[in-house]
Design an enzyme around this catalytic site. Structure first.
Site, short mmCIF file in Angstrom:
data_model
loop_
_atom_site.label_atom_id
_atom_site.label_comp_id
_atom_site.label_asym_id
_atom_site.label_seq_id
_atom_site.Cartn_x
_atom_site.Cartn_y
_atom_site.Cartn_z
N HIS A 176 -3.01 -5.24 6.71
CA HIS A 176 -1.80 -5.40 5.97
C HIS A 176 -0.63 -4.91 6.93
CE1 HIS A 176 0.98 -4.12 2.76
NE2 HIS A 176 1.71 -3.72 2.94
N HIS A 229 2.86 -6.10 8.71
CA HIS A 229 4.61 -7.15 8.95
C HIS A 229 4.69 -7.26 10.47
CE1 HIS A 229 5.01 -6.01 4.54
NE2 HIS A 229 4.37 -5.57 4.54
N ARG A 264 6.78 -10.27 10.86
CA ARG A 264 8.00 -10.57 10.62
C ARG A 264 8.68 -12.16 10.72
NH1 ARG A 264 8.59 -6.73 7.22
NH2 ARG A 264 9.62 -4.73 8.06
N ASP A 324 3.36 -8.87 -1.22
CA ASP A 324 3.72 -7.47 -0.68
C ASP A 324 5.04 -7.52 -0.43
OD1 ASP A 324 2.58 -4.61 0.08
OD2 ASP A 324 3.81 -5.28 1.70
N HIS A 361 0.71 -5.58 -4.71
CA HIS A 361 1.86 -4.75 -4.43
C HIS A 361 1.98 -3.73 -6.49
CE1 HIS A 361 5.67 -2.91 -2.55
NE2 HIS A 361 5.41 -2.69 -4.07
N HIS A 408 -1.65 -0.36 -0.32
CA HIS A 408 -1.16 1.01 -0.09
C HIS A 408 -1.12 2.27 -1.45
CE1 HIS A 408 2.85 -0.90 -1.88
NE2 HIS A 408 2.24 -1.86 -0.23
N ASN A 421 7.78 2.37 0.77
CA ASN A 421 7.61 1.84 -0.23
C ASN A 421 6.24 1.41 -0.22
OD1 ASN A 421 8.16 1.05 -2.70
ND2 ASN A 421 8.47 -0.69 -2.12
N ASP A 441 0.52 -0.45 7.02
CA ASP A 441 1.94 -0.93 6.55
C ASP A 441 2.72 -1.65 7.49
OD1 ASP A 441 3.39 -2.45 4.78
OD2 ASP A 441 3.47 -0.65 3.59
N HIS A 489 11.52 -2.42 11.54
CA HIS A 489 12.55 -2.69 10.88
C HIS A 489 14.36 -2.22 12.47
CE1 HIS A 489 11.92 -3.90 6.79
NE2 HIS A 489 11.41 -2.21 6.68
#
Lengths: 323, 435, 231
Positions: free
Chosen positions: B63, B65, B67, B157, B184, B237, B283, B310, B314
């Protein structure tokens, strides 16, 4: 006193009495020919309002002006904020303008906390209502009003020990309820929150108060009944569907003449405004002699003067106040 | 640690404690572990002195990200996989919520190719379950499965496949190519505008609550659907004690259900929200101390199969603001092993063999990755990580390889440090530095 | 309604018997303030001296103003207030009629608000006759830098327009920083900057006395910050 006023919990018992007693002295100003003090001359208070609230803004504005502070009103509507400028950039602008205090109203819970603790600004931050979190100066003016009505004309130095305060309505979304529970508990009052179960937050058992779903069961023992605004949108599906209809809400949780008749003779009726007449409070109750709604507005200015004076005067190094 | 420079591409790792056991040597040659045993002949191989270090099979993240495409300001495949390698990972699953969404063969192939070019670790794209993650109709799962990226894990997700019929169809459809739906679990109506765990603190802080039941209700529904259609479900998660109970029950029935937990849900609680610092906004949200303990217990007893990061980069602007306006998510790749060491190893809940199982073997099996998660024995692919469990480091967001800085551990001291990572016999990290 | 005073809230000392109207016992909260009968420093005035000084000032006020006709006595909190009430009583004894007495808090007019911790406000109470057109005698215990009196003049100006303003102090210890002088002085007390003057009054402190204490503070401001004279 802390450098900021963000929560009802920021005030110790001594701090709260200092604010209330100071406000009591400042309230005398209303009877004088010159309703202005030179105390904050040359200091700048910024009213930073990301949410419309004319009542609260003009109350803070009057308070700051009566202390001779320079007041800058910064409304998010029509400004760069609505064009996507961040809270941070706005704060940096205010800092560059030399704001000594920032009075902030924001739709996001915790925004004043961010402003105070992120290092963006150096001035004092006063929370003028953040999201569904807190509104500490409202709680102070409510306590001030209760003290005046219940403790006599010269309530200096007194708290609200043993007083029973019943707060009724949309506790879940109410910043007024949160701040009042914290401050009134500090001042020794026994607070009961009354609402339909859907409008009480999860975890409320841990708050320093009791709760009830039954308004009628609380009235006879209440010294104060405070009605909270309930937005009609809350009953719609999009608004969360918290209660079936305005009529049912009003019947179960509205304060009407029949319910007022059950109150002890000395009990007072409060409302932070703006009211939904006919919804949470009947018009005749709002306008009755028990109602402190107009006084609350007047008292708001005195209390906010006291808060601004106590936060802004005094050295930044020595913040300890003995009372 | 020193290496003796040669030019052979062969490595002898000396004195490594494989899974924390007695020190031994490993010879890495032609992409595989050629030999394991004490006192191996060094010949012309480069020597990697692993005295005092623990060797684990290369970590696999289910899992991540990355981007890219779409939010290259927050992370790219290059920076994200660099962070992964520094965290001891040799394979990551890149989540589908990119822009454009990874819901076609074209996008998943692009991500897969970017991963190959970067070369820091294997990148296995996750395909979206529904077109555009909108939860309305199935994406072309078959095309993604048959693409060069050979997608086997499908997930929306960031959004929940909340429609029961659509979820049923997805579970059924992936059976054709042995896929798995990674859900998710978040009932959308129960979590509208949700900001943090619903509990004592959400009420006090005036932040809209994200009740654990919104996760548990979906997991309960999905395990039943999975059993009904005879498919395979993976739960992303997992965050609550209640979810653990449902998973335990589903597994006791013998249903093909697996689950992951993030490092942050093993260490942090909702009390951090009192700072209103959006670094702690994630989240599903951070939950209570009891939830944390239940999740650790479940990971230890195997009810939860895997740790998955996860990792959610950001940009600064998306986090340096008021809580409600901030993006959800936190970095994880470069701190995952340390957090697991603190939460699971130092508490005695898992030994290093257990860590290898939950962070390498099982996630590799869930993702159907043939080349990862093997025990470090002769003949196995030479994917491994060497870590110094005695090290302690203070997390500096600005020293991370990720393009973003949103680690919740800034300023916090964590145990353990990755010293080296090998991907098919080639070091991606040596001396704690990216190669 | 009966008020429910919280006796623990401001318990800085017992409420003195015969406390003056409009004056809150124990309301001042500055650190280091003499809160009891213990003597700090060298005594310079004892109770009979204070009594004689006030009697003389009362006569001087009447003499200067040719009677008590337009007089108004305003005490500056905290210890100026009981002094004003005593002078009022003495004048009434001589004249056979009462003199309006009140209290004037100057806190919000001080020029050192930014330098010191925020303070609780004292009560301002004007006599019903007001101050317009009257001769106002400001009463304070110690005259030092003159800054308190400067603040009092500003405060008074916001309350009305007296015909004239005079100043009565129990002790003038010198070291003026502003062009201000007292019209009536109980005792001129030459002091050094490192000394601190304490005024004790029956109404607040249980006994009457003036003492001088040696300190290390070298300026009125520094002395004030450490909680010295009622300047």
């Amino acid at each position: 006193m802390n450098r900021h006023l963000l929560s009802g919990a920021d005030l110790s018992h001594a701090d709260a009495l200092l604010v209330l007693d100071t406000a009591e002295e400042l309230a005398q100003l209303a009877d004088r020919p010159i309703k202005k003090l030179p105390t904050l001359r040359g200091r700048t208070v910024v009213n930073l309002f990301f949410e419309d609230s004319t009542r609260t803004r003009i109350s803070f504005e009057a308070a700051a002006k009566r202390l001779s502070a320079d007041v800058i009103n910064f409304s998010a509507k029509g400004s760069s904020v609505s064009k996507g400028e961040s809270l941070k950039d706005t704060a940096l602008t205010l800092e560059a303008m030399g704001a000594d205090a920032v009075v902030v109203r924001h739709h996001a819970s915790g925004a004043p906390h961010r402003l105070a603790h992120s290092g963006w600004i150096r001035g004092s931050v006063v929370n003028a209502g953040d999201g569904t979190h807190e509104h500490p100066t409202q709680a102070l003016l409510d306590a001030f009003t209760m003290r005046r009505r219940l403790n006599g004309d010269r309530p200096l130095g007194t708290d609200l020990t043993g007083r029973r305060v019943t707060i009724v309505g949309d506790v879940l979304h109410s910043r007024v309820a949160r701040s009042n529970v914290l401050l009134l508990h500090t001042l020794g009052a026994e607070v009961t929150l009354v609402a339909p179960p859907t409008l009480l937050p999860v975890g409320i058992d841990a708050w320093p108060c009791t709760t009830s779903y039954d308004l009628d069961g609380e009235l006879a023992k209440s010294d104060v009944v405070m009605m909270l605004r309930v937005q009609r949108e809350r009953m719609t599906t999009e608004g969360g569907g918290f209660f079936p209809s305005a009529r049912e809400y009003s019947r179960r949780y509205g304060l009407d003449r029949r319910r007022v008749a059950v109150l002890p003779d000395h009990a007072i009726v409060m409302h932070p405004g703006p009211m939904n007449r006919g919804m949470e409070i009947a018009a005749e109750v709002a306008d009755s002699a028990r109602s402190t709604i107009v006084e609350q507005v007047t008292n708001g200015v005195s209390v906010r003067m006291a808060v601004l004076y106590l936060l802004l005067s005094g050295s930044t190094e020595i913040t300890e106040v003995t009372a | 640690m020193r290496t003796t420079p040669t030019t052979t591409g062969r490595y002898v790792v000396t004195g490594a404690r494989v899974l924390g056991r007695e020190p031994t040597d490993l010879l890495l040659e032609d992409g595989v572990v050629a030999e394991v045993g004490p006192g191996l002949a060094r010949g012309r191989a480069e020597v990697v002195d692993a005295d005092g270090l623990v060797a684990l099979p290369g970590l696999v993240d289910l899992h991540t990200h990355l981007r890219e495409p779409g939010r290259e300001d927050a992370e790219t495949v290059e920076t994200g996989t660099a962070a992964a390698a520094l965290g001891g990972f040799t394979a990551v699953h890149a989540m589908a919520n990119t822009d454009p969404v990874a819901d076609t063969a074209g996008v998943v192939e692009q991500v897969w190719r970017l991963g190959r070019e970067a070369g820091h670790c294997d990148v296995h794209p996750v395909g979206a379950v529904t077109v555009g993650l909108t939860g309305e109709r199935l994406a072309e799962l078959g095309a993604m499965a048959e693409s060069a990226a050979r997608v086997r894990v499908f997930s929306d997700d960031g959004a929940c496949v909340s429609d029961a019929v659509l979820m049923r169809r997805a579970l059924e459809y992936v059976k054709a190519f042995g896929g798995v739906v990674a859900q998710h679990a978040q009932e959308p109506r129960l979590t509208q505008g949700a900001q943090m765990n619903e509990g004592e603190l959400s009420g006090v802080l005036g932040l809209a609550g994200w009740p654990a039941v919104a996760e548990e209700a979906i997991i309960a529904r999905d395990v039943l659907l999975t059993a009904h259609v005879g498919s395979r479900l993976h739960v992303c998660h997992v965050s609550s004690a209640g979810s653990v109970e449902i998973l335990r029950w589903a597994k006791s029935k013998g249903w093909n259900v697996t689950a992951e937990v993030t490092p942050h849900h093993l260490l942090l609680t909702d009390a951090l929200a009192t700072s209103y610092d959006p670094l702690f906004k994630v989240n599903p949200p951070l939950r209570t101390g009891e939830d944390v303990l239940a999740l650790r217990e479940a990971l230890a007893d195997g009810t939860i199969d895997a740790v998955a990061t996860d990792h959610a980069p950001h940009s600064h602007e998306d986090k340096d603001c008021e809580w409600a306006a901030a993006a959800m998510g936190m970095l994880g790749l470069e701190t995952a092993l340390s957090v697991v060491q603190e939460a699971m190893v130092e508490t005695g809940l898992l030994d290093w063999a257990g860590v290898a199982d939950r962070m390498s073997s099982r996630p590799a099996r869930i993702g159907l990755l043939d080349g990862h998660g093997h025990a470090l024995e002769a003949g196995a692919p030479a994917n491994l990580v060497l870590l110094d469990p005695a090290a302690r480091r203070t997390i500096d967001p600005f020293a991370l390889a990720s393009r973003s800085r949103n680690t919740p551990y800034a300023g916090r001291e964590l145990p353990g440090a990755v010293v080296a990572t090998f991907l098919r016999g080639v070091p991606t990290v040596l001396d704690g530095k990216l190669q | 309604m009966t008020p429910t005073p919280d006796l623990t809230a401001r318990a800085t000392g017992p409420v003195p018997v015969g406390s003056v109207p409009g004056h809150r016992a124990g309301s001042s909260s500055r650190a280091g303030q003499p809160g009891g009968p213990a003597t700090v420093g060298r005594p310079v005035l004892e109770a009979p001296d204070i009594g004689r000084a006030l009697t003389r000032i009362a006569h001087e006020i009447l003499e200067r103003n040719k009677g008590a006709g337009d007089l108004c006595l305003l005490g500056i909190p905290s210890r100026g207030v009981p002094l004003a009430y005593r002078l009022g009583a003495l004048i009434a004894q001589v004249e056979g009629s009462t003199v309006p007495v009140g209290a004037l808090d100057v806190t919000m007019y001080r020029d050192d608000l930014r330098l010191r911790p925020a303070r609780a406000l004292e009560h301002t109470e004007l006599p019903p006759e007001g101050v317009d057109g009257r001769t106002v005698v400001l009463v304070d215990d110690v005259l030092f830098s003159g800054r308190t009196i400067r603040a009092a003049l500003d405060a008074l100006g916001d309350l009305g327009r007296p015909r004239s303003v005079q100043l009565a102090v129990l002790v003038d210890r010198g070291h003026r920083e502003l062009p201000i002088r007292a019209d009536y002085v109980g005792k001129n007390l030459p002091t050094s900057m490192t000394e601190r003057v304490h005024v004790l009054l029956e109404e607040r402190d249980g006994r009457d006395a003036v003492t001088v204490e040696k300190t290390t503070a070298a300026t009125p401001a520094a002395a004030a910050r450490t909680g010295a004279d009622d300047e």
